[in-house]
Motif scaffolding. Sequence first.
Motif, PDB file in Angstrom:
ATOM      1  N   PHE A  78      30.171  37.585  38.022  1.00 23.16           N
ATOM      2  CA  PHE A  78      30.186  38.087  39.319  1.00 23.16           C
ATOM      3  C   PHE A  78      31.179  37.615  40.061  1.00 23.16           C
ATOM      4  CE2 PHE A  78      28.661  37.733  43.539  1.00 23.16           C
ATOM      5  CZ  PHE A  78      28.401  38.980  43.958  1.00 23.16           C
ATOM      6  N   LEU A  79      31.778  36.367  40.104  1.00 25.99           N
ATOM      7  CA  LEU A  79      32.910  35.986  40.479  1.00 25.99           C
ATOM      8  C   LEU A  79      34.211  36.796  40.211  1.00 25.99           C
ATOM      9  CD1 LEU A  79      32.518  31.831  40.684  1.00 25.99           C
ATOM     10  CD2 LEU A  79      32.376  33.684  42.668  1.00 25.99           C
ATOM     11  N   PHE A  80      34.208  36.951  38.840  1.00 26.36           N
ATOM     12  CA  PHE A  80      35.451  37.607  38.340  1.00 26.36           C
ATOM     13  C   PHE A  80      35.564  39.021  38.950  1.00 26.36           C
ATOM     14  CE2 PHE A  80      35.929  34.339  34.521  1.00 26.36           C
ATOM     15  CZ  PHE A  80      36.848  33.562  35.216  1.00 26.36           C
ATOM     16  N   LEU A  81      34.378  39.671  38.797  1.00 28.58           N
ATOM     17  CA  LEU A  81      34.234  41.136  39.201  1.00 28.58           C
ATOM     18  C   LEU A  81      34.600  41.298  40.655  1.00 28.58           C
ATOM     19  CD1 LEU A  81      31.523  42.393  36.885  1.00 28.58           C
ATOM     20  CD2 LEU A  81      33.659  42.849  36.652  1.00 28.58           C
ATOM     21  N   GLY A  82      33.799  40.352  41.482  1.00 29.09           N
ATOM     22  CA  GLY A  82      34.055  40.273  42.921  1.00 29.09           C
ATOM     23  C   GLY A  82      35.425  40.134  43.425  1.00 29.09           C
ATOM     24  N   PHE A  83      36.032  39.125  42.797  1.00 30.07           N
ATOM     25  CA  PHE A  83      37.608  38.801  43.274  1.00 30.07           C
ATOM     26  C   PHE A  83      38.524  39.806  42.645  1.00 30.07           C
ATOM     27  CE2 PHE A  83      36.439  33.871  42.771  1.00 30.07           C
ATOM     28  CZ  PHE A  83      36.091  33.934  44.120  1.00 30.07           C
ATOM     29  N   GLY A  84      37.979  40.310  41.758  1.00 34.89           N
ATOM     30  CA  GLY A  84      39.006  41.669  41.264  1.00 34.89           C
ATOM     31  C   GLY A  84      38.877  42.622  42.295  1.00 34.89           C
ATOM     32  N   LEU A  85      37.836  43.092  42.652  1.00 40.95           N
ATOM     33  CA  LEU A  85      37.663  43.967  43.738  1.00 40.95           C
ATOM     34  C   LEU A  85      38.387  43.693  45.107  1.00 40.95           C
ATOM     35  CD1 LEU A  85      33.977  45.317  42.981  1.00 40.95           C
ATOM     36  CD2 LEU A  85      36.105  46.292  42.521  1.00 40.95           C
ATOM     37  N   TRP A  86      38.084  42.346  45.488  1.00 43.62           N
ATOM     38  CA  TRP A  86      38.505  41.727  46.639  1.00 43.62           C
ATOM     39  C   TRP A  86      40.067  42.019  46.739  1.00 43.62           C
ATOM     40  CZ3 TRP A  86      37.755  35.851  48.082  1.00 43.62           C
ATOM     41  CH2 TRP A  86      38.463  35.469  49.216  1.00 43.62           C
ATOM     42  N   SER A  87      40.588  41.502  45.538  1.00 43.49           N
ATOM     43  CA  SER A  87      42.216  41.591  45.282  1.00 43.49           C
ATOM     44  C   SER A  87      42.955  43.154  45.402  1.00 43.49           C
ATOM     45  CB  SER A  87      42.531  41.072  44.003  1.00 43.49           C
ATOM     46  OG  SER A  87      42.553  39.453  43.981  1.00 43.49           O
ATOM     47  N   LEU A  88      41.925  43.900  45.131  1.00 42.93           N
ATOM     48  CA  LEU A  88      42.583  45.314  44.821  1.00 42.93           C
ATOM     49  C   LEU A  88      42.238  45.881  46.232  1.00 42.93           C
ATOM     50  CD1 LEU A  88      40.696  46.914  41.835  1.00 42.93           C
ATOM     51  CD2 LEU A  88      43.275  46.287  42.020  1.00 42.93           C
ATOM     52  N   CYS A  89      41.220  45.695  47.086  1.00 40.72           N
ATOM     53  CA  CYS A  89      41.118  45.825  48.483  1.00 40.72           C
ATOM     54  C   CYS A  89      42.222  45.339  49.317  1.00 40.72           C
ATOM     55  CB  CYS A  89      39.643  45.470  48.987  1.00 40.72           C
ATOM     56  SG  CYS A  89      38.352  46.313  48.399  1.00 40.72           S
ATOM     57  N   ASP A  90      42.578  44.084  48.866  1.00 39.97           N
ATOM     58  CA  ASP A  90      43.712  43.482  49.914  1.00 39.97           C
ATOM     59  C   ASP A  90      45.186  44.212  49.507  1.00 39.97           C
ATOM     60  OD1 ASP A  90      42.174  41.593  50.963  1.00 39.97           O
ATOM     61  OD2 ASP A  90      42.627  39.849  49.389  1.00 39.97           O
ATOM     62  N   ALA A  91      45.083  44.690  48.293  1.00 38.77           N
ATOM     63  CA  ALA A  91      46.615  45.428  47.694  1.00 38.77           C
ATOM     64  C   ALA A  91      46.485  46.525  48.795  1.00 38.77           C
ATOM     65  CB  ALA A  91      46.408  45.480  46.381  1.00 38.77           C
ATOM     66  N   PHE A  92      45.491  47.396  48.858  1.00 34.15           N
ATOM     67  CA  PHE A  92      45.417  48.900  49.500  1.00 34.15           C
ATOM     68  C   PHE A  92      45.379  48.413  50.930  1.00 34.15           C
ATOM     69  CE2 PHE A  92      44.010  49.828  45.108  1.00 34.15           C
ATOM     70  CZ  PHE A  92      45.117  50.666  44.814  1.00 34.15           C
ATOM     71  N   ASN A  93      45.015  47.488  51.329  1.00 32.94           N
ATOM     72  CA  ASN A  93      44.830  47.241  52.940  1.00 32.94           C
ATOM     73  C   ASN A  93      45.776  46.580  53.567  1.00 32.94           C
ATOM     74  OD1 ASN A  93      42.113  49.054  52.575  1.00 32.94           O
ATOM     75  ND2 ASN A  93      41.045  47.278  52.180  1.00 32.94           N
ATOM     76  N   GLU A  94      46.325  45.591  53.122  1.00 33.44           N
ATOM     77  CA  GLU A  94      47.347  44.772  53.780  1.00 33.44           C
ATOM     78  C   GLU A  94      48.758  45.042  53.610  1.00 33.44           C
ATOM     79  OE1 GLU A  94      46.912  40.486  52.537  1.00 33.44           O
ATOM     80  OE2 GLU A  94      44.782  40.600  53.159  1.00 33.44           O
ATOM     81  N   GLY A  95      49.567  44.664  54.685  1.00 32.24           N
ATOM     82  CA  GLY A  95      50.995  44.827  54.624  1.00 32.24           C
ATOM     83  C   GLY A  95      51.671  44.231  53.835  1.00 32.24           C
TER      84      GLY A  95
END
Length: 227
Positions: A78-95
């Motif tokens: 669960f942690l790996f999948l959650g962190f993966g989605l978190w990182s992808l969201c950061d990539a698309f949302n942050e400057g």
Amino acid sequence: MSHSVIQGFSKSLAMTVLSEIGDKTFFAAAILAMRHPRRFVLAGCLGALIVMTIFSALVGWAAPNLISRKWTHHITTFLFLGFGLWSLCDAFNEGEAEDLAEVEKQLDADFKTNGGNTKDKTKTDDLKKQKRPFLTQFFSPILLKAFSITFFGEWGDKSQLATIGLAADENPLGVVLGGILGQALCTTAAVLGGKSLASQISERVVALSGGILFIVFGIQSFLSTEL
């Protein structure tokens, strides 16, 4: 070296490098190295990261003794999948340079609060260091500052929790060795490269790569449950 150690080492190394490059502590090390002697910044930052890696691996190693291995495996997946989605969201949302600008602003504010001219302070520090015994140089305020900024910056961070999860699922020795090597490579690059290297790093690309890696680890962990 056993297969389990090599697998834990390779996973930890890849995860650490992709988690730490472009991280706030990476930028902090780069900026601190421009303002203070590099050897103290490197020793402080790397020392904090090694302590954090060993501590996280010990927590992960102890977890299966407190909770059943089946549950720790599910939590890790669960942690790996959650962190993966978190990182992808950061990539698309942050400057692109958001973290670098934020860290530089915080360190500038801290520097102004402490006051004083950096060059004058460096000269004074150098004179003081010459009068000190060799071993006491390791207790430099700069080293302690680099250590504390890095340690508390990593506490509760995604990479720390991922290391705990990885150590619970893989060989802890391999996780520690891979983590330390990854931290050493990233911190050395930050200290030697300075802000010029940090500013050239694409946070979006790093976040995307890290997110994909976490998701791959999560899928692999999920499939190993089914086997």
